[in-house]
Design an enzyme around this catalytic site. Structure first.
Site, PDB file in Angstrom:
ATOM      1  N   HIS A 554      -2.359   0.033  -7.048  1.00 26.55           N
ATOM      2  CA  HIS A 554      -3.623   0.265  -7.766  1.00 26.55           C
ATOM      3  C   HIS A 554      -3.728  -0.779  -8.877  1.00 26.55           C
ATOM      4  O   HIS A 554      -3.043  -0.687  -9.896  1.00 26.55           O
ATOM      5  CB  HIS A 554      -3.647   1.669  -8.378  1.00 26.55           C
ATOM      6  N   THR A 581       0.451   1.004   0.183  1.00 26.35           N
ATOM      7  CA  THR A 581      -0.094   2.246   0.732  1.00 26.35           C
ATOM      8  C   THR A 581      -1.426   2.663   0.126  1.00 26.35           C
ATOM      9  O   THR A 581      -2.142   3.465   0.715  1.00 26.35           O
ATOM     10  CB  THR A 581       0.906   3.390   0.522  1.00 26.35           C
ATOM     11  N   GLU A 582      -1.772   2.156  -1.052  1.00 31.76           N
ATOM     12  CA  GLU A 582      -2.967   2.680  -1.736  1.00 31.76           C
ATOM     13  C   GLU A 582      -3.685   1.573  -2.501  1.00 31.76           C
ATOM     14  O   GLU A 582      -4.045   1.732  -3.669  1.00 31.76           O
ATOM     15  CB  GLU A 582      -2.578   3.811  -2.713  1.00 31.76           C
ATOM     16  N   LEU A 583      -3.910   0.459  -1.835  1.00 33.15           N
ATOM     17  CA  LEU A 583      -4.477  -0.677  -2.559  1.00 33.15           C
ATOM     18  C   LEU A 583      -5.902  -0.398  -3.061  1.00 33.15           C
ATOM     19  O   LEU A 583      -6.746   0.075  -2.307  1.00 33.15           O
ATOM     20  CB  LEU A 583      -4.499  -1.907  -1.634  1.00 33.15           C
TER      21      LEU A 583
END
Ligand SMILES: *[C@@H]1O[C@H](CO)[C@@H](O)[C@H](O)[C@H]1NC(C)=O
Length: 718
Positions: A554, A581-583
């Site tokens: 993030h 995993t959570e760009l």
């Protein structure tokens, strides 16, 4: 002593190795980029990219002006890194002689190994004697085991020699890949290069090169981190007073480059009071045009009456890339790690007029997005955009315990079931997120009432419920989310083993799902990268079956790519694959946001340890950070960041070729190309009409993939 770190610790800089399927060892293997000593060059001759005549791509390499038979295209192998003694490799190169007519000449692939004592050893990798100008392009291949020597190797160079010096040589489609399948070691990304720039970094004999700015420096031998001494700073007149060294501006330290600094520090006063110790570089300018006259590296921070020691200082050039040329450097690594040669052999009695169209239909590297299961089943626009732009999915919220069991015993699976079915029908692999999440504020209320063994029993029921329910259908599980940021389950059960046991229990319930750690501030900031690398080791040491490292990604602003690459190196040092995993890139200006996404995607795609990137949402109406979205509003209008995603994933990093030139053989015609790993469809055309189609999968692997297309003999061609 403890260590002060700026831009991270220098733990695994240069010899990093990461076990994975074989990838290309040669940089610029297809000669599509500029030649140079960091890839192919000419030894004893002039090497140039050659556009007119090639086997694949747009260019080959021409060796002309050869001064001897031994002069030819050369490559300095990464001996001890990507190329290891005793290991076996698949070698390939295409060669074409530009003079000599029908005369057969010997072409040899040789190895020159230089040792630290100056000796040079020559060995043959392959010898051919059937090559002539009239034969045109010839493929030379060899399965080659790297020799072991009982002396220290300083350089190992592969080169091509043989034809008379007057003969110019073309080469193309070079390849060197490990033949040892999964055991193959890939050269790690080298992030630190060049010599140590600090003079007298270890204070072994005296303080030469150092001075104390507004303090007294003492060469100190009673206490040190390592070696013979350290430097004591005492009689400090201010917080900013401390050990200093002038660095050579313009040679040691240059504008636009990134450096990595490490230093060990120990405070001699102050008891338990924590103080900041800060490393700084102070620039002096000659004039208002920003001409730097000197740069001083120094340590400061604690109050003036606190004495401190420093030892083992290091200041190294980071990757030797500037923010301007890292883009070019990333393309070289992308070619190296994400592509492989394919030989399409069209078997036909008449090769005249045969061409092929090659279309990559899916990427091997995972490009995906978090899915919102409240929206996906009922909103066709959301579903359509998702299915046409993403090849992987992860549940954003609807597999979290708090959603699945908001009140004890009230199990909710409807949204996840319906969404999973849609994704499965579209052939999209799905990550499970997450069995547990131990950050206390995210633990549902009713669970806070359980303690000790009772809570453990609730945990194992949760594993049965969610992992059991979806066993065999989710390809990954984030087992216990964000363990760097919360330990509810350790605190409430009193068990130091519970977190390792969670991994074992999930593995028992679904042996096919790969199990992940997943955390934040580990690639986007420096704060917890080293702690995360240590946590990977801690879990492995305690028998937890951790199989992948989830780095959320993030970003609060446009990523600093060189630092991202180094953080990926630190994380990959434990030998596990990494997934972003959570760009997301939180940036109101869609153009800057697009560049930010590209930076992060490029850093990940060009790093050999990363296997996938999933972004954390795409629609501003359903995004935890609307300024990170790819599409906006009720009309699902795509913005610049969305267009960038599409261009990179579906155009720049995908292979789509139409080939008419090939090599005519007695069996038919061969087409050679270097393609991104993934799924393909090939259409064979005869004079423009499709006469055969075939699909194949280009996995990472050793050597070129050969795809045979057998044409019926009765097809009329020509
Ligand atoms: C492949 O390239 C051709 C020609 O440039 C283009 O028309 C086609 O749309 C491309 N296909 C894909 C799947 O990108």
């Amino acid at each position: 002593m403890f260590r002060v770190i700026v831009w991270g610790a220098l733990l695994f800089c240069c010899q990093l190795q990461y076990a994975r399927a074989s990838s290309e060892i040669f940089r610029n293997a297809g000669f599509e980029g500029a030649l140079g000593t960091d890839n192919w060059y000419c030894a004893g001759c002039t090497g140039e990219q050659h556009l007119g005549d090639k086997v694949e791509g747009a260019a080959s390499m021409m060796a002309s002006g050869r001064t001897a038979e031994w002069a030819g295209p050369s490559y300095t192998l990464p001996y001890g890194r990507g190329v290891l003694p005793g290991q076996t490799y698949e070698f390939q190169i295409f060669v074409k002689l530009l003079s000599g007519g029908a005369t057969h000449v010997e072409v040899k692939i040789n190895l020159a190994t230089t040792f630290s004592d100056g000796d040079v050893n020559y060995q043959e990798v392959k010898r051919t004697d059937h090559i002539s100008q009239n034969h045109g392009w010839e493929r030379i291949t060899s399965t080659w085991t790297v020799p072991s020597f009982d002396k220290e190797v300083t350089e190992m160079r592969l080169y091509i020699e043989g034809p008379p010096a007057s003969t110019d040589i073309l080469v193309d489609a070079a390849s060197l890949t490990s033949a040892e399948a999964q055991a193959g070691l890939v050269e790690g990304l080298q992030t630190v290069s060049g010599a140590e720039m600090v003079t007298n970094p270890g204070f072994e004999g005296d303080l030469s090169g150092w001075y104390c700015m507004s303090c007294t420096g003492v060469h100190y031998t009673q206490d040190k981190h390592d070696g013979g001494g350290s430097m004591l700073a005492q009689d400090r007149t201010a917080e900013w007073a401390g050990p200093s060294q002038d660095l050579a501006w313009g040679s040691a330290i240059k504008s636009g480059y990134t450096y990595m600094f490490t230093m060990w520090v120990k405070l001699l006063d102050g008891g338990n009071t924590p103080y900041n110790v800060i490393a700084k570089v102070n620039y002096r300018f000659k004039d208002y045009n920003d001409w730097v006259s000197s740069a001083r590296l120094y340590a400061e921070g604690p109050p003036a009456d606190v004495r401190f020691l420093i030892d083992d200082v290091s200041f190294l050039s980071f990757m030797d890339v500037t923010t301007d040329n890292w883009w070019h450097e990333s393309n070289i690594r992308i070619d190296q790690h994400r592509k492989r040669y394919v030989t399409i052999r069209v078997q036909t009695p008449n090769a005249d007029g045969i061409s092929v169209e090659i279309t990559q239909t899916k990427s091997h590297f995972a490009w995906g997005c978090a899915v919102n299961a409240w929206i996906m089943p009922d909103d066709a626009r959301y579903r359509d955009f998702f299915l046409s732009n993403f090849e992987w999915a992860v549940f954003e919220n609807n597999l979290k315990w708090t959603q699945n069991e908001p009140n004890e015993g009230q199990l909710e699976w409807g949204l996840a079931d319906r969404t999973l079915e849609i994704l499965e029908n579209a052939g999209i692999p799905v990550r499970g997120h997450c069995v547990f999440w131990g950050v206390p504020e995210f633990v549902q209320g009713w669970l806070h009432n359980y303690w000790g063994g009772d809570l453990e029993q609730k945990c194992w029921k949760r594993v049965d419920d969610v992992v059991g329910r979806y066993a065999g259908r989710l390809v990954h599980w984030d087992v216990n989310n964000e363990m760097l940021h919360g330990d509810f389950y350790v605190q409430h059960t009193g068990s130091s083993q519970i977190r390792y046991e969670m991994f074992r229990k999930v593995k028992e319930k679904d042996p096919t799902a790969k199990l992940f750690l997943n955390d934040y501030n580990v690639v986007s900031y420096w704060g917890e990268t080293n702690a995360y690398a240590n946590q990977i080791s801690e879990f492995l040491d305690n028998g937890a079956p951790v199989e992948g490292v989830g780095a959320q990604g993030h970003f609060g602003q446009r990523p600093d790519t060189v630092n991202v690459l180094h953080r990926l190196n630190v994380l990959s040092s434990r030998g596990l694959p990494i997934w972003i995993t959570e760009l997301d890139v939180n940036e109101p200006n869609e153009y800057v946001r697009a560049d930010g996404y590209e930076d992060a995607m490029r850093a990940a795609f060009s790093h050999p340890a990363v296997e996938g990137v999933l972004i954390w949402g795409f629609w501003d109406q359903a995004h935890w950070r609307p300024n990170a979205a790819l599409v906006n509003g009720d009309h699902f209008g795509i913005n610049e960041a969305g267009r960038r995603w599409q261009r990179l994933v579906f155009n720049d990093w995908r292979t789509n070729l139409s080939l008419t030139d090939g090599i005519v053989t007695p069996e038919g015609k061969e087409f050679i190309f270097r393609g991104f790993h993934g799924n393909y469809e090939v259409k064979v055309k005869s004079h423009g009409q499709v006469v055969a189609t075939k699909t194949f999968y280009l996995s990472p692997g050793a050597g070129a993939l050969t795809v045979d297309v057998t044409m019926p003999n009765d097809i009329i061609v020509g």
